[in-house]
Write a protein that holds these residues in place. Sequence first.
Motif, PDB file in Angstrom:
ATOM      1  N   VAL A 264      56.289-119.823 -44.596  1.00  0.00           N
ATOM      2  CA  VAL A 264      57.102-120.527 -43.600  1.00  0.00           C
ATOM      3  C   VAL A 264      56.626-120.293 -42.170  1.00  0.00           C
ATOM      4  N   GLY A 265      55.384-119.814 -42.019  1.00  0.00           N
ATOM      5  CA  GLY A 265      54.782-119.715 -40.702  1.00  0.00           C
ATOM      6  C   GLY A 265      53.704-120.773 -40.578  1.00  0.00           C
ATOM      7  N   GLY A 266      53.287-121.118 -39.377  1.00  0.00           N
ATOM      8  CA  GLY A 266      52.221-122.090 -39.193  1.00  0.00           C
ATOM      9  C   GLY A 266      52.589-123.445 -39.779  1.00  0.00           C
ATOM     10  N   LYS A 267      51.752-123.948 -40.681  1.00  0.00           N
ATOM     11  CA  LYS A 267      52.019-125.247 -41.298  1.00  0.00           C
ATOM     12  C   LYS A 267      53.306-125.222 -42.098  1.00  0.00           C
ATOM     13  N   GLY A 268      53.607-124.098 -42.711  1.00  0.00           N
ATOM     14  CA  GLY A 268      54.856-123.989 -43.452  1.00  0.00           C
ATOM     15  C   GLY A 268      56.065-124.161 -42.548  1.00  0.00           C
TER      16      GLY A 268
ATOM     17  N   ASP B 295      58.065-115.336 -47.166  1.00  0.00           N
ATOM     18  CA  ASP B 295      56.739-115.193 -46.557  1.00  0.00           C
ATOM     19  C   ASP B 295      56.304-113.740 -46.665  1.00  0.00           C
ATOM     20  N   VAL B 296      55.023-113.530 -46.928  1.00  0.00           N
ATOM     21  CA  VAL B 296      54.498-112.165 -47.032  1.00  0.00           C
ATOM     22  C   VAL B 296      54.287-111.543 -45.655  1.00  0.00           C
ATOM     23  N   ASP B 297      54.407-112.348 -44.599  1.00  0.00           N
ATOM     24  CA  ASP B 297      54.194-111.875 -43.233  1.00  0.00           C
ATOM     25  C   ASP B 297      55.458-112.164 -42.419  1.00  0.00           C
ATOM     26  N   LYS B 298      56.292-111.179 -42.284  1.00  0.00           N
ATOM     27  CA  LYS B 298      57.572-111.393 -41.615  1.00  0.00           C
ATOM     28  C   LYS B 298      57.391-111.738 -40.139  1.00  0.00           C
ATOM     29  N   LYS B 299      56.359-111.189 -39.517  1.00  0.00           N
ATOM     30  CA  LYS B 299      56.105-111.511 -38.114  1.00  0.00           C
ATOM     31  C   LYS B 299      55.708-112.975 -37.967  1.00  0.00           C
ATOM     32  N   ARG B 300      54.883-113.449 -38.885  1.00  0.00           N
ATOM     33  CA  ARG B 300      54.447-114.844 -38.873  1.00  0.00           C
ATOM     34  C   ARG B 300      55.627-115.788 -39.143  1.00  0.00           C
ATOM     35  N   ALA B 301      56.596-115.305 -39.896  1.00  0.00           N
ATOM     36  CA  ALA B 301      57.746-116.129 -40.271  1.00  0.00           C
ATOM     37  C   ALA B 301      58.881-116.070 -39.256  1.00  0.00           C
ATOM     38  N   ALA B 302      58.722-115.296 -38.196  1.00  0.00           N
ATOM     39  CA  ALA B 302      59.824-115.003 -37.282  1.00  0.00           C
ATOM     40  C   ALA B 302      60.479-116.254 -36.704  1.00  0.00           C
ATOM     41  N   ARG B 303      59.680-117.243 -36.345  1.00  0.00           N
ATOM     42  CA  ARG B 303      60.255-118.447 -35.732  1.00  0.00           C
ATOM     43  C   ARG B 303      61.127-119.217 -36.714  1.00  0.00           C
TER      44      ARG B 303
ATOM     45  N   ALA C  40      64.373-117.376 -37.146  1.00  0.00           N
ATOM     46  CA  ALA C  40      65.259-117.598 -36.009  1.00  0.00           C
ATOM     47  C   ALA C  40      65.866-118.995 -36.051  1.00  0.00           C
ATOM     48  N   ARG C  41      65.110-119.966 -36.490  1.00  0.00           N
ATOM     49  CA  ARG C  41      65.613-121.341 -36.496  1.00  0.00           C
ATOM     50  C   ARG C  41      66.637-121.564 -37.598  1.00  0.00           C
ATOM     51  N   PHE C  42      66.458-120.877 -38.728  1.00  0.00           N
ATOM     52  CA  PHE C  42      67.377-121.061 -39.854  1.00  0.00           C
ATOM     53  C   PHE C  42      68.042-119.716 -40.187  1.00  0.00           C
ATOM     54  N   PRO C  43      68.949-119.277 -39.330  1.00  0.00           N
ATOM     55  CA  PRO C  43      69.547-117.937 -39.489  1.00  0.00           C
ATOM     56  C   PRO C  43      70.396-117.780 -40.743  1.00  0.00           C
ATOM     57  N   LYS C  44      70.876-118.891 -41.316  1.00  0.00           N
ATOM     58  CA  LYS C  44      71.685-118.793 -42.531  1.00  0.00           C
ATOM     59  C   LYS C  44      70.829-118.672 -43.785  1.00  0.00           C
ATOM     60  N   ALA C  45      69.538-118.951 -43.650  1.00  0.00           N
ATOM     61  CA  ALA C  45      68.644-118.893 -44.810  1.00  0.00           C
ATOM     62  C   ALA C  45      68.345-117.438 -45.169  1.00  0.00           C
ATOM     63  N   LYS C  46      68.418-117.123 -46.435  1.00  0.00           N
ATOM     64  CA  LYS C  46      68.125-115.766 -46.903  1.00  0.00           C
ATOM     65  C   LYS C  46      66.617-115.583 -46.983  1.00  0.00           C
ATOM     66  N   PHE C  47      66.122-114.432 -46.528  1.00  0.00           N
ATOM     67  CA  PHE C  47      64.670-114.196 -46.453  1.00  0.00           C
ATOM     68  C   PHE C  47      64.203-113.277 -47.577  1.00  0.00           C
ATOM     69  N   TYR C  48      63.057-113.642 -48.160  1.00  0.00           N
ATOM     70  CA  TYR C  48      62.397-112.840 -49.183  1.00  0.00           C
ATOM     71  C   TYR C  48      60.915-112.686 -48.821  1.00  0.00           C
TER      72      TYR C  48
END
Length: 488
Positions: free
Chosen positions: A53-57, A77-85, A88-96
């Motif tokens: 969910v970072g970059g193109k995702g 996403d395997v890279d939480k820093k890359r997925a940060a945006r 932040a945009r979808f705060p209700k979405a659960k992260f794995y």
Amino acid sequence: MKKDETPKSNSRRSFLKTTALATAGISIIPRHVMGGPGFLAPSDKLVIAGIGVGGKGESDINSFYQSGKADIGFLCDVDKKRAARSIARFPKAKFYTDYREMLEKEAKNIDAVSISTPDHGHAVQAMAAMELGKPVYVQKPLTHDIYEARQLTEAAKKYEVVTQMGNQGASGDGVRKMREWYDADLIGKVHTVYVWTDRPVWPQGIPWPKGKTTSVPEGLDWDLWLNTAPYKNYVEGLVPFNWRGWWDYGTGALGDMGCHLIEAPYRVLGLGHPKDVQCSVGSVYVDEFQRGYFPESCPPSSHAVMTFPKTEKTSEDVTLHWMDGGIKPKRPEELGPNETFGDGGNGVLFIGDKGKMMCGTYGRNPRLLPTSKTDEVNVAEKYDRVPGGEEGHYAQWVEGAIAGYGKKELSSPFEIAGPLTETLLIANLAIRGYDVRNEKTRDNGDKYFEHPGRDIKMLWDSEEMRVTNFDEANQFVRRDYRDGWKLS
């Protein structure tokens, strides 16, 4: 519904599931829980899980959300820093971090899955989702290997799931217009096609950066990023983008741009699998008369030539030239000296027995040659346009997933995207085969190398998925995965 289950009991079961989810604190309820496949919930929104969910995702899930018919319920996403945006945009979405954990725990809460990870992970991730009956959207190229592409194509039909590959030009108006021109016989029967790109725009034709191992950046799960690929220590400069130039992870310029460019001739001419392929590649010299040997890396440039059997839309076999690394075909004589060939960096040229036509990336800006003809013709629209064109590619998949399998036509379902991806990867067989070498010994004891994959035409058996005259190339048809990963 089971034979002994009444509509009333089924309705009560759905209500209980919904109530249980709400009680558990889940604010985004998937459509299939509300009423089963094809049910239109009051919100009419698809709950999507994004893998990568970072970059193109990031742009992919944003496009799904902007369709107005999807909610982003889960992020992985395997890279939480890359997925940060995205987080932040979808705060209700659960992260794995691990998609396997997400699918195991949240299968009942997910309607569909979007996959925007490096090429080497596409197949296992998509297959895992399809086995759960989830519609999938997978970034191009569909897979890393030919075998994987064939398996996903068959799985989409087996599990009856709605699929789409992320080559958005397939939904654009350009390819449809060229199909209409071609069907109207404006350029006659095509016998030759040239396709070219300025890619790679990342390092290729280089040695693996040995001795540059550094610590894994905080927030990146390196083992999960490697996925199916052989284990190697982390090195700088590989993620998040330059992996494309390494065969363990990427598929080179062909994988990056081929689905966007070869889509046009593939669709216009109704092409299938090629029957043979040959190539030449650019070389890097490391000393006088000493060619560098970097088999782990894609070459800096290549020219692959594929022959496609005659189709219902051609009168003979079609020869397709693929050129990357800035190599371009000769400018057509009909093109003015100051007119742009293709779109500058990329393009497609169709040569028929009555004329020529060309376009840019995604099939954009189609033109007949000479270009003055473009404004002179008036061919009726024959093929339905996708609302929103290229950007409508995302909403089209969302709407298809909501409608259910077989209910809505899509631009790049796996039945089309799978064979198209196989075509690109068949060309890569020749490119990778170019570096196959065998050590030999001369009578005087000196060692030397033979390169049996160079200067030959590889014959392809599509049904058996193998090169029939150079067996060593077949090692690239299907990879051996690292322990712990499988394509079930």
